[in-house]
Design an enzyme around this catalytic site. Structure first.
Site, short mmCIF file in Angstrom:
data_model
loop_
_atom_site.label_atom_id
_atom_site.label_comp_id
_atom_site.label_asym_id
_atom_site.label_seq_id
_atom_site.Cartn_x
_atom_site.Cartn_y
_atom_site.Cartn_z
N GLU A 5 62.67 51.80 35.16
CA GLU A 5 62.00 51.38 36.38
C GLU A 5 62.43 49.97 36.76
OE1 GLU A 5 59.08 49.53 39.04
OE2 GLU A 5 59.56 48.91 37.01
N ASP A 26 60.49 50.70 29.84
CA ASP A 26 61.53 49.68 29.84
C ASP A 26 60.96 48.35 30.31
OD1 ASP A 26 61.30 50.94 32.44
OD2 ASP A 26 63.08 49.81 33.06
#
Length: 375
Positions: free
Chosen positions: A134, A75
């Site tokens: 994250e 991400d």
């Protein structure tokens, strides 16, 4: 088969994967890993706003031997405005790869997979622990990967996280621990009214100001040999009123504490609550602990990573706990953890980029780590 780290970096960047991420970017990584002998497990958890989040655990078991894990995230933060072109269409010019996620941290994942592709399987287990959350709150990210591993009694012996830790040049910094982080919101309720008639109102601003002053004067600690002093910073103070002649009905302060391993998140929250309610008994405190501080003791993982860096770059890396947090705050529950990756100067910025030469050198460093592991 040998994988080109630049080609894989390009393919990963070209998949938009704003946190929390799932889907196409994981397809690209899976397609790279399966021919290398990895069994790939993917699972999607959670709902908006913290989800849905996709996670991947890829494992290659080559018999008895150490279990070496590599962790990272696919991400990315939102691209923001001001890019010279599509941030999710990789551009390579003058030896520079530009695109959202180039530094943080799609290139590191690609570099590691390319390294694995150049090393013949040897006794032991390799795993990749890859999350799609994250950069967000990690509610359905790495903590759920840990649950997945624990449910199956799978435990790595050591984990390398490919976060961008280098500062001035590749190899100059390895993160051996991270500070903890807690966000807090303090609201002091009052009674709205006209400034000309203060007896008909209850102004919450002076009480909030006393809280801010008391917390600003708070001395937490002097730091340790491995960590700087814990630090409290206010990030916002606000009231809901827009007019200059209205006493607000509430006042709010927002703050963050980055803390070392002398502190615990719950203890810090309790101290803030005590100070807030001493100055304003009706104050309401909300908190969110992002992670506790951790420190990996010196040992084989240090030796593997620092020796590989030294041999490839000639640089003696600094062992540091500075900067932000990482998913190491969760993975330390399993085994020793260190972070090492690309230079971090452009991460989260418009025009995020990484040098082709650095990506290729990082892949060679990771390859050296893998070869030393099996030596």
């Amino acid at each position: 088969m040998s994988i080109n780290p630049i080609a894989l970096t390009t393919a990963l960047i070209n998949c938009p994967s704003i946190t929390p991420a799932s889907g196409a970017v994981f397809d690209v990584l899976e397609q790279a890993l399966r021919p290398l002998g990895f069994t790939v497990h993917r699972f999607v958890l959670g709902e908006a706003p913290d989800g849905p989040t996709e996670n991947m655990v890829a494992i290659r078991d080559s018999g008895p031997g150490p279990h070496f894990g590599f962790a990272g995230h696919l991400d990315v933060v939102p691209a923001g405005d001001g890019w010279d072109g599509d941030p999710f269409a990789t551009r390579i010019e003058n030896g520079i790869v530009t695109g959202r996620g180039a530094a943080d941290m799609k290139a590191a994942i690609a570099a590691y997979v390319a390294a694995v592709s150049r090393v013949e399987p040897r006794p032991g287990t390799l795993s990749l622990l890859i999350t799609g959350d994250e950069e967000g709150y990690a509610t359905w990210g790495t903590p759920r990967i840990i649950d997945w591993l624990n449910e199956r009694a799978i435990r790595p012996d050591m984990i390398l996280i490919g976060e961008p830790t280098s500062v001035e040049r590749l190899g100059d910094t390895v993160k051996i621990g991270r500070r903890g982080s807690v966000n807090l919101w303090i609201e002091v309720p009052g009674t709205q009214g006209h400034v000309a008639y203060p007896h008909n109102a209850d102004n919450p601003v002076p009480a909030l100001a006393r809280i801010v002053a008391a917390l600003d004067a708070l001395h937490l600690d002097d730091g340790t040999e491995a960590f700087p002093p814990s630090n409290l910073e206010f990030t916002a103070v606000s009231t809901p009123t827009q007019a200059s002649n209205v006493i607000p009905g509430s006042a709010t302060a927002q703050l963050n504490i980055r803390f070392n391993n002398l502190q615990k998140g719950t203890d810090l929250v309790r101290r803030v609550e005590e100070i807030a309610r001493r100055e304003a008994p009706n104050a309401v405190v909300r908190s969110r602990i992002s992670g506790e501080a951790f420190l990996t003791p010196a040992g084989p993982l240090y030796d593997l990573v620092t020796a590989a860096i030294r041999e490839e770059t000639g640089v003696e890396p600094e062992l540091s706990t500075s900067g932000g947090t990482s998913d190491g705050r969760f993975l330390i529950q399993l085994c020793p953890v260190v972070d090492f990756g690309l230079p971090n100067g452009s991460m989260h910025k418009v025009g995020e980029h990484a040098a082709v030469a650095d990506i290729e050198a990082l892949s060679r460093i990771y390859e050296r780590v893998l070869r030393k592991l099996a030596a």
